[in-house]
Design a protein around this motif. Structure first.
Motif, PDB file in Angstrom:
ATOM      1  N   PRO A 151      -5.209  12.598   3.446  1.00 36.70           N
ATOM      2  CA  PRO A 151      -5.311  11.345   2.684  1.00 36.70           C
ATOM      3  C   PRO A 151      -4.343  11.275   1.505  1.00 36.70           C
ATOM      4  CG  PRO A 151      -7.493  12.164   3.215  1.00 36.70           C
ATOM      5  CD  PRO A 151      -6.533  13.256   3.578  1.00 36.70           C
ATOM      6  N   VAL A 152      -3.984  12.416   0.930  1.00 31.34           N
ATOM      7  CA  VAL A 152      -3.038  12.422  -0.197  1.00 31.34           C
ATOM      8  C   VAL A 152      -1.677  11.932   0.266  1.00 31.34           C
ATOM      9  CG1 VAL A 152      -2.033  13.806  -2.041  1.00 31.34           C
ATOM     10  CG2 VAL A 152      -4.272  14.421  -1.110  1.00 31.34           C
ATOM     11  N   GLN A 153      -1.290  12.324   1.463  1.00 28.07           N
ATOM     12  CA  GLN A 153       0.001  11.909   2.024  1.00 28.07           C
ATOM     13  C   GLN A 153      -0.045  10.460   2.487  1.00 28.07           C
ATOM     14  OE1 GLN A 153       2.684  13.839   1.987  1.00 28.07           O
ATOM     15  NE2 GLN A 153       3.691  13.996   3.963  1.00 28.07           N
ATOM     16  N   ALA A 154      -1.236  10.003   2.840  1.00 30.06           N
ATOM     17  CA  ALA A 154      -1.365   8.669   3.427  1.00 30.06           C
ATOM     18  C   ALA A 154      -1.293   7.542   2.409  1.00 30.06           C
ATOM     19  CB  ALA A 154      -2.687   8.578   4.202  1.00 30.06           C
ATOM     20  N   VAL A 155      -1.983   7.693   1.278  1.00 27.02           N
ATOM     21  CA  VAL A 155      -2.235   6.520   0.436  1.00 27.02           C
ATOM     22  C   VAL A 155      -1.038   6.005  -0.371  1.00 27.02           C
ATOM     23  CG1 VAL A 155      -4.690   7.034   0.340  1.00 27.02           C
ATOM     24  CG2 VAL A 155      -3.203   7.841  -1.506  1.00 27.02           C
ATOM     25  N   PRO A 156       0.074   6.737  -0.528  1.00 23.74           N
ATOM     26  CA  PRO A 156       1.232   6.076  -1.120  1.00 23.74           C
ATOM     27  C   PRO A 156       1.768   4.926  -0.261  1.00 23.74           C
ATOM     28  CG  PRO A 156       1.448   8.446  -1.350  1.00 23.74           C
ATOM     29  CD  PRO A 156       0.286   8.202  -0.433  1.00 23.74           C
ATOM     30  N   SER A 157       1.270   4.802   0.982  1.00 28.31           N
ATOM     31  CA  SER A 157       1.651   3.678   1.842  1.00 28.31           C
ATOM     32  C   SER A 157       1.040   2.367   1.372  1.00 28.31           C
ATOM     33  CB  SER A 157       1.177   3.940   3.283  1.00 28.31           C
ATOM     34  OG  SER A 157       1.621   5.181   3.767  1.00 28.31           O
ATOM     35  N   PHE A 158       0.033   2.441   0.476  1.00 29.35           N
ATOM     36  CA  PHE A 158      -0.716   1.257   0.081  1.00 29.35           C
ATOM     37  C   PHE A 158      -0.339   0.844  -1.349  1.00 29.35           C
ATOM     38  CE2 PHE A 158      -4.123   3.545   2.742  1.00 29.35           C
ATOM     39  CZ  PHE A 158      -3.523   3.119   3.933  1.00 29.35           C
ATOM     40  N   PRO A 159       0.071  -0.403  -1.544  1.00 31.64           N
ATOM     41  CA  PRO A 159       0.488  -0.855  -2.887  1.00 31.64           C
ATOM     42  C   PRO A 159      -0.580  -0.657  -3.959  1.00 31.64           C
ATOM     43  CG  PRO A 159       1.099  -2.470  -1.225  1.00 31.64           C
ATOM     44  CD  PRO A 159       0.237  -1.458  -0.528  1.00 31.64           C
ATOM     45  N   SER A 160      -1.845  -0.783  -3.577  1.00 29.84           N
ATOM     46  CA  SER A 160      -2.897  -0.682  -4.590  1.00 29.84           C
ATOM     47  C   SER A 160      -3.028   0.716  -5.175  1.00 29.84           C
ATOM     48  CB  SER A 160      -4.250  -1.106  -3.995  1.00 29.84           C
ATOM     49  OG  SER A 160      -4.644  -0.217  -2.956  1.00 29.84           O
ATOM     50  N   SER A 161      -2.369   1.713  -4.571  1.00 27.08           N
ATOM     51  CA  SER A 161      -2.375   3.065  -5.130  1.00 27.08           C
ATOM     52  C   SER A 161      -1.544   3.146  -6.406  1.00 27.08           C
ATOM     53  CB  SER A 161      -1.837   4.071  -4.099  1.00 27.08           C
ATOM     54  OG  SER A 161      -2.674   4.135  -2.958  1.00 27.08           O
ATOM     55  N   PHE A 162      -0.753   2.091  -6.662  1.00 28.56           N
ATOM     56  CA  PHE A 162       0.139   2.085  -7.828  1.00 28.56           C
ATOM     57  C   PHE A 162      -0.055   0.780  -8.609  1.00 28.56           C
ATOM     58  CE2 PHE A 162       2.092   4.357  -4.291  1.00 28.56           C
ATOM     59  CZ  PHE A 162       2.217   5.619  -4.837  1.00 28.56           C
ATOM     60  N   PRO A 163      -1.203   0.647  -9.292  1.00 27.29           N
ATOM     61  CA  PRO A 163      -1.485  -0.617  -9.989  1.00 27.29           C
ATOM     62  C   PRO A 163      -0.491  -0.940 -11.091  1.00 27.29           C
ATOM     63  CG  PRO A 163      -3.100   1.097 -10.551  1.00 27.29           C
ATOM     64  CD  PRO A 163      -2.312   1.614  -9.398  1.00 27.29           C
ATOM     65  N   HIS A 164       0.157   0.084 -11.657  1.00 21.48           N
ATOM     66  CA  HIS A 164       1.143  -0.198 -12.707  1.00 21.48           C
ATOM     67  C   HIS A 164       2.409  -0.831 -12.134  1.00 21.48           C
ATOM     68  CE1 HIS A 164       2.526   3.680 -11.112  1.00 21.48           C
ATOM     69  NE2 HIS A 164       3.686   3.461 -11.681  1.00 21.48           N
ATOM     70  N   LEU A 165       2.574  -0.763 -10.811  1.00 19.97           N
ATOM     71  CA  LEU A 165       3.742  -1.362 -10.162  1.00 19.97           C
ATOM     72  C   LEU A 165       3.396  -2.629  -9.388  1.00 19.97           C
ATOM     73  CD1 LEU A 165       5.469   1.819  -8.644  1.00 19.97           C
ATOM     74  CD2 LEU A 165       6.111   0.603 -10.731  1.00 19.97           C
ATOM     75  N   PHE A 166       2.294  -2.584  -8.636  1.00 20.50           N
ATOM     76  CA  PHE A 166       2.048  -3.616  -7.632  1.00 20.50           C
ATOM     77  C   PHE A 166       0.721  -4.339  -7.819  1.00 20.50           C
ATOM     78  CE2 PHE A 166       4.416  -0.115  -5.399  1.00 20.50           C
ATOM     79  CZ  PHE A 166       5.658  -0.755  -5.406  1.00 20.50           C
ATOM     80  N   SER A 167       0.282  -4.499  -9.025  1.00 19.81           N
ATOM     81  CA  SER A 167      -0.977  -5.197  -9.276  1.00 19.81           C
ATOM     82  C   SER A 167      -0.929  -6.600  -8.664  1.00 19.81           C
ATOM     83  CB  SER A 167      -1.238  -5.297 -10.779  1.00 19.81           C
ATOM     84  OG  SER A 167      -2.437  -5.990 -11.033  1.00 19.81           O
ATOM     85  N   GLY A 168      -1.933  -6.915  -7.837  1.00 13.89           N
ATOM     86  CA  GLY A 168      -1.985  -8.232  -7.204  1.00 13.89           C
ATOM     87  C   GLY A 168      -1.071  -8.385  -6.018  1.00 13.89           C
ATOM     88  N   LYS A 169      -0.421  -7.300  -5.587  1.00 16.51           N
ATOM     89  CA  LYS A 169       0.517  -7.371  -4.446  1.00 16.51           C
ATOM     90  C   LYS A 169       0.061  -6.449  -3.309  1.00 16.51           C
ATOM     91  CE  LYS A 169       4.717  -8.534  -7.088  1.00 16.51           C
ATOM     92  NZ  LYS A 169       4.121  -8.698  -8.418  1.00 16.51           N
ATOM     93  N   ASP A 170      -1.218  -6.506  -2.987  1.00 20.42           N
ATOM     94  CA  ASP A 170      -1.787  -5.577  -2.008  1.00 20.42           C
ATOM     95  C   ASP A 170      -1.273  -5.800  -0.595  1.00 20.42           C
ATOM     96  OD1 ASP A 170      -3.187  -4.529  -4.077  1.00 20.42           O
ATOM     97  OD2 ASP A 170      -5.174  -5.167  -3.393  1.00 20.42           O
ATOM     98  N   LYS A 171      -0.627  -6.915  -0.325  1.00 19.17           N
ATOM     99  CA  LYS A 171      -0.149  -7.208   1.033  1.00 19.17           C
ATOM    100  C   LYS A 171       1.311  -6.808   1.246  1.00 19.17           C
ATOM    101  CE  LYS A 171      -4.030  -8.806   2.505  1.00 19.17           C
ATOM    102  NZ  LYS A 171      -4.805  -8.034   3.513  1.00 19.17           N
ATOM    103  N   LEU A 172       1.917  -6.182   0.270  1.00 22.99           N
ATOM    104  CA  LEU A 172       3.287  -5.711   0.468  1.00 22.99           C
ATOM    105  C   LEU A 172       3.326  -4.703   1.620  1.00 22.99           C
ATOM    106  CD1 LEU A 172       4.608  -5.042  -3.161  1.00 22.99           C
ATOM    107  CD2 LEU A 172       5.311  -6.867  -1.609  1.00 22.99           C
ATOM    108  N   ARG A 173       4.420  -4.713   2.364  1.00 24.34           N
ATOM    109  CA  ARG A 173       4.595  -3.765   3.453  1.00 24.34           C
ATOM    110  C   ARG A 173       5.399  -2.559   2.971  1.00 24.34           C
ATOM    111  NH1 ARG A 173       3.065  -5.635   8.356  1.00 24.34           N
ATOM    112  NH2 ARG A 173       2.661  -7.881   8.527  1.00 24.34           N
ATOM    113  N   CYS A 174       5.063  -1.406   3.512  1.00 25.20           N
ATOM    114  CA  CYS A 174       5.709  -0.159   3.099  1.00 25.20           C
ATOM    115  C   CYS A 174       6.570   0.382   4.239  1.00 25.20           C
ATOM    116  CB  CYS A 174       4.637   0.870   2.728  1.00 25.20           C
ATOM    117  SG  CYS A 174       5.294   2.476   2.245  1.00 25.20           S
TER     118      CYS A 174
END
Length: 302
Positions: A113-136
């Motif tokens: 799971p540690v390797q997996a979740v950087p794929s999700f924008p919500s893991s980085f709220p200081h960067l992508f707050s409100g942008k949960d649908k961004l593609r990685c």
């Protein structure tokens, strides 16, 4: 090269940033080093900062790039996503994906799971707050594929987009396709810390040749490019496609000898390593801190 897959991945990441003008997040899995390589936490963290210097030396744009260490960053929204992923993957499934055995410690089993979740924008709220649908988009070495196949399976269940991957192959060991690069055998790879003399010696002595056993036979039959390591390395590192095609034809037909191809590779690798060495020497600890600072990147899409 010992760092070949990392270097190739770094270059792919840099090319994507320049082409698409998108934010780039780089995960330094110092915890993975600690668990798989039997290193101390302190040594793993030190090596992560050294890796960061190599990455920064490739010329990344600090206004679009965030580098983080798992030991330093995991928590908050990142950890929340880790727990969500962990609840979606059974023990039997993770054993089937990664081949864990009863002898593996539980740290390895809990790591995916540690390797997996950087794929999700919500893991980085200081960067992508409100942008949960961004593609990685993830450029990675092929050995990382199981982690992201797992992630692609889990993502829709959590309401996230599946990450996409660009996968790179491993470079073969200098001794040939059947050999394996090993940190215990310095002659199996070219290191970014090798001197020009080291590079010349390794290529001339250890790079497996697909040339024939005599000049006469070589002129007659040509080189076997499928097994020739110097040519394979040139196919990765020689930027001039026309020159590479010329070498392919001349060497494959026997009109060019192994020594000529090795000399070309030595020149290419020496220039590349020396350029990287100079760029890395200019990277300070303060620059590493700046790239790894948890901060918004207001111009990351400009």
């Amino acid at each position: 090269m010992e760092k070949e897959n990392e270097s190739k991945t770094e270059q792919q990441e840099q090319d994507q940033v320049e082409a698409f003008k998108v934010p780039l997040v780089i995960q330094l899995t110092d915890d993975e080093k600690c668990m798989w390589k039997n290193l101390s936490v302190e040594e793993s963290k030190r090596l992560a900062r050294e890796n960061a210097k190599d990455i920064i030396a490739c010329g990344f744009d600090i206004s679009r790039t965030f580098i983080f260490s798992d030991f330093d960053y995991v928590g908050g929204a990142f950890y929340e996503n880790m727990v969500k992923v962990a609840k979606c993957v059974t023990y039997n499934k993770v054993v089937g994906i990664f081949g864990f055995t009863g002898e593996d410690h539980i740290g390895k089993i809990s790591f995916p799971p540690v390797q997996a979740v950087p794929s999700f924008p919500s893991s980085f709220p200081h960067l992508f707050s409100g942008k949960d649908k961004l593609r990685c988009l993830i450029p990675c070495a092929i050995d990382q594929d199981p982690y992201f196949r797992m992630t692609r399976d889990v993502a829709p269940r959590l309401g996230y987009n599946k990450p996409a991957l660009i996968e790179s192959l491993f470079f073969p060991a200098l001794q040939g396709e059947t050999g394996k690069m090993s940190a215990s055998d310095a002659n199996s790879a070219i290191y970014v810390t090798d001197s020009p003399k080291d590079i010349k010696n390794k290529v001339n002595r250890y790079a497996f040749s697909g040339g024939q056993d005599s000049v006469e036979n070589h002129r007659k039959y040509g080189a076997n490019l499928e097994v020739d390591i110097p040519f394979k390395y040139l196919s990765f590192f020689l930027e001039d496609d026309e020159e590479l095609e010329h070498i392919r034809k001349e060497y494959g037909s026997g009109r060019m000898l192994t020594g000529e191809v090795k000399k070309k590779l030595i020149d290419v690798l020496t220039e590349l390593v020396e350029r990287h060495r100079a760029a890395r020497a200019a990277v300070t600890d303060e620059m590493v801190d700046a790239f790894m600072a948890v901060r918004p990147l207001p111009n990351m899409f400009n």
